[in-house]
Scaffold this motif. Structure first.
Motif, PDB file in Angstrom:
ATOM      1  N   ASP A  74      18.718   7.205  39.199  1.00  0.00           N
ATOM      2  CA  ASP A  74      19.886   6.719  38.450  1.00  0.00           C
ATOM      3  C   ASP A  74      20.260   5.283  38.792  1.00  0.00           C
ATOM      4  O   ASP A  74      20.661   4.518  37.917  1.00  0.00           O
ATOM      5  N   ILE A  75      20.182   4.922  40.075  1.00  0.00           N
ATOM      6  CA  ILE A  75      20.641   3.619  40.546  1.00  0.00           C
ATOM      7  C   ILE A  75      19.514   2.945  41.329  1.00  0.00           C
ATOM      8  O   ILE A  75      18.932   3.554  42.228  1.00  0.00           O
ATOM      9  N   ILE A  76      19.226   1.708  40.974  1.00  0.00           N
ATOM     10  CA  ILE A  76      18.237   0.910  41.699  1.00  0.00           C
ATOM     11  C   ILE A  76      18.978  -0.150  42.510  1.00  0.00           C
ATOM     12  O   ILE A  76      19.840  -0.862  41.981  1.00  0.00           O
ATOM     13  N   VAL A  77      18.617  -0.252  43.789  1.00  0.00           N
ATOM     14  CA  VAL A  77      19.235  -1.227  44.684  1.00  0.00           C
ATOM     15  C   VAL A  77      18.177  -2.263  45.039  1.00  0.00           C
ATOM     16  O   VAL A  77      17.192  -1.950  45.701  1.00  0.00           O
ATOM     17  N   ALA A  86      11.909 -10.047  42.169  1.00  0.00           N
ATOM     18  CA  ALA A  86      13.207  -9.368  42.136  1.00  0.00           C
ATOM     19  C   ALA A  86      13.783  -9.372  40.725  1.00  0.00           C
ATOM     20  O   ALA A  86      14.299  -8.351  40.244  1.00  0.00           O
ATOM     21  N   LYS A  87      13.699 -10.507  40.047  1.00  0.00           N
ATOM     22  CA  LYS A  87      14.192 -10.578  38.676  1.00  0.00           C
ATOM     23  C   LYS A  87      13.390  -9.651  37.767  1.00  0.00           C
ATOM     24  O   LYS A  87      13.960  -8.926  36.934  1.00  0.00           O
ATOM     25  N   GLU A  88      12.080  -9.656  37.931  1.00  0.00           N
ATOM     26  CA  GLU A  88      11.227  -8.794  37.109  1.00  0.00           C
ATOM     27  C   GLU A  88      11.598  -7.331  37.286  1.00  0.00           C
ATOM     28  O   GLU A  88      11.727  -6.580  36.310  1.00  0.00           O
ATOM     29  N   PHE A  89      11.799  -6.915  38.543  1.00  0.00           N
ATOM     30  CA  PHE A  89      12.131  -5.507  38.815  1.00  0.00           C
ATOM     31  C   PHE A  89      13.512  -5.150  38.281  1.00  0.00           C
ATOM     32  O   PHE A  89      13.719  -4.060  37.725  1.00  0.00           O
ATOM     33  N   ILE A  90      14.489  -6.048  38.446  1.00  0.00           N
ATOM     34  CA  ILE A  90      15.839  -5.764  37.959  1.00  0.00           C
ATOM     35  C   ILE A  90      15.854  -5.608  36.442  1.00  0.00           C
ATOM     36  O   ILE A  90      16.458  -4.665  35.901  1.00  0.00           O
ATOM     37  N   LEU A  91      15.202  -6.511  35.746  1.00  0.00           N
ATOM     38  CA  LEU A  91      15.190  -6.428  34.282  1.00  0.00           C
ATOM     39  C   LEU A  91      14.446  -5.174  33.816  1.00  0.00           C
ATOM     40  O   LEU A  91      14.852  -4.537  32.831  1.00  0.00           O
ATOM     41  N   LYS A  92      13.383  -4.793  34.520  1.00  0.00           N
ATOM     42  CA  LYS A  92      12.689  -3.560  34.148  1.00  0.00           C
ATOM     43  C   LYS A  92      13.589  -2.351  34.373  1.00  0.00           C
ATOM     44  O   LYS A  92      13.638  -1.435  33.533  1.00  0.00           O
ATOM     45  N   ALA A  93      14.289  -2.329  35.503  1.00  0.00           N
ATOM     46  CA  ALA A  93      15.204  -1.215  35.775  1.00  0.00           C
ATOM     47  C   ALA A  93      16.268  -1.113  34.688  1.00  0.00           C
ATOM     48  O   ALA A  93      16.573  -0.017  34.192  1.00  0.00           O
TER      49      ALA A  93
END
Length: 433
Positions: A74-77, A86-93
């Motif tokens: 549910d939540i990605i930290v 980091a940006k790539e992972f956040i936008l994918k999440a």
């Protein structure tokens, strides 16, 4: 009891602090949140190092995409840092419908407008309390507690490394180089301290606070930034004689049609509460129409203080999930349609008090030539001190000014530097009363 699954990207120092709190304080979180915050995954390229935290089988993984693609998380930290993966992972999440928590101020300052818009479009929460001031709830205060206020100004000590160095110089007479080495030995400064000591880290944080306080898009590039590398024990000693301390301050003022935003070493009176914030601590003062003046104070970095702020964001998002209240609080404090372009005032247009130190030839008429140039540009001198004779024939002349315009000050110092009676580059430190 509802289970909310959490995945942590990055198992470094701060990531380990977050994981430790989720694991060791799971019961108290359950009793306060009303849901079980279950740590489902921790993703890191290093899965061998023992962090001293007991994790269940299959929790520590090397494949971040397994976490990001898991429909049950549910939540990605995000605790990786930097502006690349980091940006790539956040936008994918976000695209996968997951809520995101981060402490990554560089990413938010540089790409926050894009990330916030992506979160809005996909209907998820994006939280970042730990990105400014560590454990100090400055973002929550501005977004929630001060929602009914017009914020006039914010002034902050937002970098523990710089504050530690300046404290060492002030209290022990250390040189900048010696204080930096000690900060590195104590773990307060990175091996490459450039981002801290040149003011870049503080600028990231001020860009975020400006957006929250004034309803403007995040704007990092127009903030004036000056670091502490040129500050000497001599200038700090003179400051003390005049009743001031030197701090690296983030200064933000609402000018109505523009925002004044600048970071530089600043002399502040000894009776200013910020002058007593020592060591690696951070503090922020806020001036607003309803509350007047207030101050937040605490650890701005470190495994557990930062981890505490991150876990607070996780708990807030968990409560939103449970009540179906995602998006209840706008990510940048203001509703998206109310956010506008607000220009940052060029530094040449600011007006403040100034401290000057000149190394001048020891001969008659020197003081009159310097003061004449200042006077011709409308810079009024509040006090002058000539501090004894030097064997090399140069003497330090120290001046404090009344309020002056930065552009005039810069022009005056250029003219003074070109005088054959001035031996070195003049020193300038701004004063905030």
């Amino acid at each position: 009891m509802k289970q909310i699954n959490v995945g942590v990207l990055g198992f470094g120092t701060v990531g380990a602090g977050v994981v430790r709190l989720l694991v060791e304080n799971r019961d108290i979180l359950r009793s306060k949140v009303g849901a079980d915050l279950h740590l489902k995954y921790v993703a890191d390229i290093d899965t061998e190092t023992d962090r001293g935290i007991a994790l269940g089988d299959g929790v520590l993984i090397s494949d971040a995409h397994k976490m990001l693609d898991d429909p049950e998380t549910d939540i990605i930290v995000e605790m990786i840092g930097g502006e690349g993966i980091a940006k790539e992972f956040i936008l994918k999440a976000i695209r996968n419908g997951k809520h995101v928590v981060t402490a990554n101020k560089a990413l938010i300052a540089g790409h926050g407008n894009e990330i916030v818009e992506a979160a809005r479009q996909h209907g998820v929460d994006f939280a970042y309390e730990a990105s400014v001031g560590g454990c100090m709830p400055i973002i929550k205060s501005v977004r929630e507690s001060l929602v009914g206020n017009r914020i006039h100004a914010m002034t902050g000590i937002l970098n523990g490394t710089c504050n530690y160095i300046l404290t060492k110089i002030t209290e022990e007479g250390s040189t900048f180089e010696d204080a930096l080495r000690e900060a590195q030995a104590e773990g307060f400064a990175e091996a490459d301290p450039t981002l801290d000591v040149e003011g870049g880290d503080t600028a990231h944080k001020l860009a975020i606070l400006n957006a929250l306080a004034y309803g403007m898009r995040i704007n990092l590039k127009d903030i004036y930034v000056e670091g502490i590398t040129r500050i000497t024990p001599l200038d700090i000693a003179f400051a003390a004689e005049f009743g001031y301390k030197v701090k690296l301050l983030a200064i933000s003022k609402n000018r109505g049609d523009a925002v004044e935003a600048r970071i530089h070493p600043t002399m502040i009176p000894l009776n200013n509460p910020l002058s007593n914030v020592g060591g690696s601590l951070n503090a922020v003062t806020i001036s607003a129409d309803a509350v007047g003046d207030m101050m937040l104070y605490g650890h701005g970095a470190g495994m557990m203080p930062t981890g505490s702020a991150v876990v607070g964001d996780i708990a807030d998002i968990a409560r939103n999930i449970m009540t179906g209240a995602t998006g209840r609080i706008p990510v940048l404090s203001y509703q998206p349609e109310a956010i506008r372009e607000v220009p940052v005032l060029p530094v040449d247009e600011i007006e403040t008090h100034y401290y000057f130190r000149f190394a001048a030839a020891d001969r008659p008429g020197v003081l009159s030539k310097i003061s004449g140039i200042l006077g011709d540009l409308g810079i009024s001198i509040a006090s002058v001190h000539q501090k004894g004779r030097k064997t090399e024939g140069a003497v330090p002349i120290v001046m404090l000014t009344h309020i002056a315009r930065e552009a005039d000050v810069r022009k005056a110092l250029t003219e003074i530097r070109n005088l054959n009676i001035v031996c070195k580059e003049p020193v300038l430190i701004r004063i905030e009363q």
